[in-house]
Motif scaffolding. Structure first.
Motif, mmCIF file in Angstrom:
data_model
loop_
_atom_site.group_PDB
_atom_site.id
_atom_site.type_symbol
_atom_site.label_atom_id
_atom_site.label_comp_id
_atom_site.label_asym_id
_atom_site.label_seq_id
_atom_site.Cartn_x
_atom_site.Cartn_y
_atom_site.Cartn_z
ATOM 1 N N PHE A 191 0.919 -1.083 0.105
ATOM 2 C CA PHE A 191 -0.022 -0.098 0.144
ATOM 3 C C PHE A 191 0.890 1.148 0.074
ATOM 4 N N THR A 192 0.450 2.212 -0.695
ATOM 5 C CA THR A 192 1.084 3.468 -0.663
ATOM 6 C C THR A 192 0.704 4.444 0.278
ATOM 7 N N VAL A 193 1.263 5.096 1.042
ATOM 8 C CA VAL A 193 0.958 6.076 2.072
ATOM 9 C C VAL A 193 0.937 7.357 1.659
ATOM 10 N N ALA A 194 -0.064 8.058 1.632
ATOM 11 C CA ALA A 194 -0.340 9.464 1.253
ATOM 12 C C ALA A 194 -0.881 10.383 2.226
ATOM 13 N N GLY A 195 -0.615 11.657 2.115
ATOM 14 C CA GLY A 195 -1.197 12.871 3.139
ATOM 15 C C GLY A 195 0.106 13.072 3.984
ATOM 16 N N PRO A 196 -0.364 13.705 5.191
ATOM 17 C CA PRO A 196 0.941 14.417 6.014
ATOM 18 C C PRO A 196 1.493 13.545 6.728
ATOM 19 N N ALA A 197 1.121 12.248 7.141
ATOM 20 C CA ALA A 197 2.080 11.132 7.640
ATOM 21 C C ALA A 197 3.061 10.276 6.785
ATOM 22 N N ALA A 198 2.929 10.505 5.614
ATOM 23 C CA ALA A 198 3.741 9.805 4.599
ATOM 24 C C ALA A 198 5.138 10.319 4.712
ATOM 25 N N GLY A 199 6.156 9.363 5.038
ATOM 26 C CA GLY A 199 7.498 9.731 5.267
ATOM 27 C C GLY A 199 7.642 10.218 6.717
ATOM 28 N N SER A 200 6.850 10.332 7.620
ATOM 29 C CA SER A 200 7.041 10.676 8.850
ATOM 30 C C SER A 200 8.025 9.765 9.741
ATOM 31 N N ASP A 201 8.756 10.290 10.572
ATOM 32 C CA ASP A 201 9.576 9.251 11.648
ATOM 33 C C ASP A 201 8.514 8.383 12.348
ATOM 34 N N LEU A 202 7.442 8.726 12.461
ATOM 35 C CA LEU A 202 6.452 7.603 13.253
ATOM 36 C C LEU A 202 6.119 6.636 12.055
ATOM 37 N N LEU A 203 6.323 6.740 11.149
ATOM 38 C CA LEU A 203 5.779 5.505 10.199
ATOM 39 C C LEU A 203 7.001 4.591 9.649
ATOM 40 N N LYS A 204 8.359 5.111 9.893
ATOM 41 C CA LYS A 204 9.578 4.610 9.398
ATOM 42 C C LYS A 204 9.711 3.289 10.076
ATOM 43 N N THR A 205 10.203 2.366 9.396
ATOM 44 C CA THR A 205 10.773 0.967 10.029
ATOM 45 C C THR A 205 12.004 0.578 9.179
ATOM 46 N N GLU A 206 12.458 -0.514 9.776
ATOM 47 C CA GLU A 206 13.867 -0.990 9.294
ATOM 48 C C GLU A 206 13.782 -1.499 7.886
ATOM 49 N N PRO B 96 -3.235 0.167 -3.817
ATOM 50 C CA PRO B 96 -4.004 0.796 -2.928
ATOM 51 C C PRO B 96 -3.399 1.950 -1.965
ATOM 52 N N ILE B 97 -4.098 2.774 -1.556
ATOM 53 C CA ILE B 97 -3.612 4.005 -0.944
ATOM 54 C C ILE B 97 -4.127 3.892 0.761
ATOM 55 N N LYS B 98 -3.360 4.304 1.395
ATOM 56 C CA LYS B 98 -3.592 4.574 3.037
ATOM 57 C C LYS B 98 -3.726 6.186 3.120
ATOM 58 N N HIS B 99 -4.892 6.879 3.205
ATOM 59 C CA HIS B 99 -4.856 8.297 3.227
ATOM 60 C C HIS B 99 -4.732 8.795 4.844
ATOM 61 N N ILE C 192 -8.180 13.527 -3.606
ATOM 62 C CA ILE C 192 -9.141 14.260 -2.940
ATOM 63 C C ILE C 192 -9.154 13.968 -1.372
ATOM 64 N N LEU C 193 -8.776 13.019 -0.901
ATOM 65 C CA LEU C 193 -8.613 12.694 0.428
ATOM 66 C C LEU C 193 -7.106 12.950 0.990
ATOM 67 N N ASP C 194 -6.528 13.815 0.434
ATOM 68 C CA ASP C 194 -5.179 14.125 0.748
ATOM 69 C C ASP C 194 -4.953 15.301 1.017
ATOM 70 N N GLU C 195 -6.110 16.264 0.669
ATOM 71 C CA GLU C 195 -6.058 17.846 0.644
ATOM 72 C C GLU C 195 -7.351 18.241 1.336
ATOM 73 N N GLY C 196 -7.255 18.952 2.720
ATOM 74 C CA GLY C 196 -8.367 19.379 3.353
ATOM 75 C C GLY C 196 -8.238 19.518 4.704
ATOM 76 N N THR C 197 -9.177 19.646 5.415
ATOM 77 C CA THR C 197 -9.360 19.536 7.085
ATOM 78 C C THR C 197 -10.225 18.433 7.734
ATOM 79 N N LEU C 198 -9.592 17.893 8.613
ATOM 80 C CA LEU C 198 -9.982 17.066 9.363
ATOM 81 C C LEU C 198 -10.815 17.516 10.743
ATOM 82 N N TYR C 199 -11.999 17.037 10.897
ATOM 83 C CA TYR C 199 -12.614 17.574 12.059
ATOM 84 C C TYR C 199 -13.054 16.511 12.987
ATOM 85 N N VAL C 200 -13.398 16.930 14.140
ATOM 86 C CA VAL C 200 -14.040 15.783 15.197
ATOM 87 C C VAL C 200 -15.210 16.634 15.820
#
Length: 689
Positions: free
Chosen positions: A236-251, A350-353, A407-415
């Motif tokens: 799966f490809t990772v897209a969005g603000p967490a793509a490439g984050s240190d929090l997602l990196k593994t060996e 497939p993409i993980k948004h 479309i799901l990679d650009e915008g605002t997330l709300y709760v």
């Protein structure tokens, strides 16, 4: 456990189902230990401010002048026909609901309304890819499983075939595996490596070409070039603000942009651009040994997402270090996303948004406003967690898949944050309506994260960076004071009215006491003590904006019980319903509700509910699934109804060696999760011929 209360542990879900489906997330302390307000706290405050807001009860719903939505019809349709006393039932059901209700039962077969036929489209182990072997429980292999229909089908979608008018494309998710029911002689303490690999293959998704049967709504499975299996090892490809984050990196993935597989995919949605969205839900149960971590802050964050730390039930960590948190601490961060799959392109990745946030995603459903703004709704399916939406800044373009997949990679997330409008003393746990005639109120959407076109992102949460908000979304929502809900599951928008509907499955701990600990008490959004049967919430949302009003359409349960509420409809004329889970709309605008965990001790089923007019709240059972099974992923069209029958025959004493039933094959066969197609003998679904 020291529990006090009459209604606890009354769900029809067995211990086996709870263990393998969600890791027993519905028992004991929940993952949310924040001190966010519950509805009761908010209601008490708003009651003190009653003079500051003018609230008009319109037939059982609130119309708040201060927050009328900008792109809704001026219909006042939120709760437009309910009242404090039940209406007399109209003489005739609405189109789409003109069938005789199926009665509650505990049968070991599918039961459908009179005048309808049904068949099994495909079941666990049936070939999906040409050349795959037929199902044989005694001769399973990982190689075969990767080409066969996976286990425990959940979400279902049906699309037009891009080339052949005589065919359609069926898509589904495979939520979880129940190894004791999959393998004869299964030793839970010592699973084999082949069983582990078969389990990986039985997760994920199926894309399947199906042919239409002339003269009926029946469908038949076919081998076609679009047929595909996606598993727990598919890249799966990772897209969005967490793509490439240190929090997602593994060996094995030092860039943090490619994840192997998807896990515990529950409900989802079909987008207007023809892709499938799928929510990774109870992913926590696959990751073990977090207690071995030395980093206490990391363990706390993992716990907020349900990862408790000991060995897992399936023990996959014995075979692959990515499931051992002590060895690969970032791997859990790579799950819990909304994923997107293009069923018409079998070569697509497939993409993980990540802009949509990470939590126990239940569903992902798209609404496009009048000005073209794309909004995605999703629930976090756990007790005391939250409801979310994502508002995209990228517009939908017909036929432009390259654009639409972003479309799901650009915008605002709300709760969501809710307010009830009734004084606390009017919400006493009995289910009696407050003086204004409805369980209702208003609310607001709180910004968490904005992802921008240039790839940058902005956090709206103090003390958290953008990638942290994306990865630790639950924690971000805690900090912003989101409203704790009773298991928000599927979220759907009516194509007729634009109103938003949310299935709130249950919360047996509402108002309970465990070893001296008081769980949250009754609130206007959860007005029944020990909420074992669930609710259906209706929202009039300013989709692209930040305000909404809400009311409860259904307080589920046995209509003979005083606490139940069916939109003001005559309760002597409705079907009993418990634990709403997945929802859908028919072409007439009726809401269809599938259930999971029926606490009324009868089989789960699929129900049609009128949401407007004099019939508002009328509820009729269209079908029931076999004992022990859950009704998933309903598709309702004029030609046919499809449901996924998940975990049939699961029980605490059931196993592949001693099956509790033999559906769908009969004889001495093991039960198999399967897809059921239902069609009218003549005419259209739900319309008198």
């Amino acid at each position: 456990m020291g529990l006090k209360g009459l209604n606890l542990f009354t769900s029809s879900r067995t211990k086996q189902t709870c263990t393998y489906k969600c890791g027993n997330a519905c028992f004991g302390a929940c993952a949310n230990e924040s001190d966010n307000e519950y509805f009761g706290d908010i209601s008490r405050r708003s009651a003190l401010k009653a003079g500051a807001v003018t609230v008009l009860a319109v037939g059982g719903a609130s119309a708040l002048a201060a927050c009328s939505p900008s792109d809704q019809k001026d219909s006042g349709s939120t709760g437009s026909s309910s009242s404090s006393s039940a209406k007399n039932a109209p003489a005739k059901s609405l189109e789409g609901m003109q069938f005789k209700s199926v009665q509650p039962n505990t049968e070991t077969d599918v039961k459908v309304a009179e005048g309808y036929e049904h068949s099994v489209l495909i079941a666990w182990g049936d070939p999906v890819i040409e050349g795959a072997p037929e199902f044989d429980i005694d001769n399973q292999t990982p190689e075969a499983a990767e080409k066969q229909f996976g286990f425990n089908c959940d979400f279902a979608g049906l699309l037009d075939h891009p080339e052949d008018k005589k065919r359609m494309v069926y898509v589904c998710s495979h939520e979880y595996t129940t190894e004791p029911n999959m393998f004869k002689g299964y030793d839970a303490e010592n699973p084999t490596e082949d069983q582990f690999k078969i389990g990986l293959a039985a997760h994920g998704h199926t894309i399947l070409e199906v042919s239409k049967v002339d003269g009926s709504g029946e469908l038949k499975r076919e081998f076609g070039k679009l047929n595909r299996r996606i598993t727990a090892t598919t890249p799966f490809t990772v897209a969005g603000p967490a793509a490439g984050s240190d929090l997602l990196k593994t060996e094995k993935d030092p860039e943090g942009k490619t994840v192997l597989g998807t896990l515990n995919n529950c409900s989802g949605g079909i987008t207007p651009w023809g892709t499938m969205l799928s929510g990774e839900e109870n992913f926590d149960q696959y990751f073990g040994n977090a207690d071995k971590l030395a980093d206490e802050d990391a363990k706390k964050k993992l716990k907020r997402f349900g990862i408790k730390g000991e060995a897992t039930e399936r023990k996959w960590e014995r075979f692959d270090d990515r499931f051992d948190v002590s060895k690969t601490p970032n791997e859990p961060n790579r799950f819990g996303w909304l994923v997107e799959i293009d069923p018409t392109d079998p070569t697509s990745t497939p993409i993980k948004h990540t802009a949509v946030g990470r939590y126990k995603h239940e569903a992902g459903n798209i609404h496009i406003t009048k000005d073209g703004t794309v909004v995605c709704y999703s629930g976090d399916d756990e007790r005391n967690d939250y409801l979310y939406k994502f508002v995209s800044t990228r517009k939908f373009k017909e036929g432009d898949m390259e654009n639409n997949l972003k479309i799901l990679d650009e915008g605002t997330l709300y709760v969501a944050k809710f307010e009830g409008n009734s004084p606390k003393d009017e919400i006493d746990g009995s289910g009696n309506l407050p003086k204004d005639g409805a369980f209702d109120g208003k609310g607001e959407w709180i910004k968490l994260l904005t992802a921008k076109e240039d790839g940058s992102a902005e956090s709206h949460v103090d003390g958290m960076k953008a990638d942290e908000v994306a990865v630790w979304t639950r924690i971000a929502a805690d900090k912003k004071g989101a409203t704790k809900m009773d298991r928000p599951e599927d979220v759907e928008v009516s194509h007729k009215t634009g109103l938003v509907y949310v299935a709130l499955t249950n919360n047996k701990y509402r108002g309970a006491v465990e070893d001296g600990k008081n769980y949250p008490g009754v609130e206007e959004v959860a007005p029944v003590k020990e909420n074992k049967n669930g609710l259906v919430l209706e929202m009039d949302d300013d989709h692209a904006g930040e305000k909404f009003t809400w009311n409860l359409l259904l307080v589920c349960g046995d209509p003979k019980e005083a606490y139940t509420y069916f939109g003001g409809f005559d309760k002597t004329k409705v079907s009993p319903i418990s634990c709403p889970d997945n929802i859908a709309f028919d072409t007439h605008g009726n809401l269809w509700i599938s259930t999971d965990g029926n606490a009324l001790k009868t089989n789960d089923g699929l129900y049609a509910c009128a949401v407007d007019g004099d019939n508002r709240g009328e509820l009729k059972c269209f079908l029931t699934v076999p004992k022990g099974a859950e009704t998933c992923g309903p598709i309702v069209t004029d030609e046919r109804v499809l449901v996924n029958v998940q975990h049939p025959g699961e029980g605490d004493d059931a196993s592949a060696d001693k099956p509790a039933m033999h559906w769908p094959d009969g004889g001495n066969a093991v039960p198999r999760p399967a897809v059921v197609v239902v069609w009218p003998k003549k005419g259209k679904v739900g319309v008198e011929a």
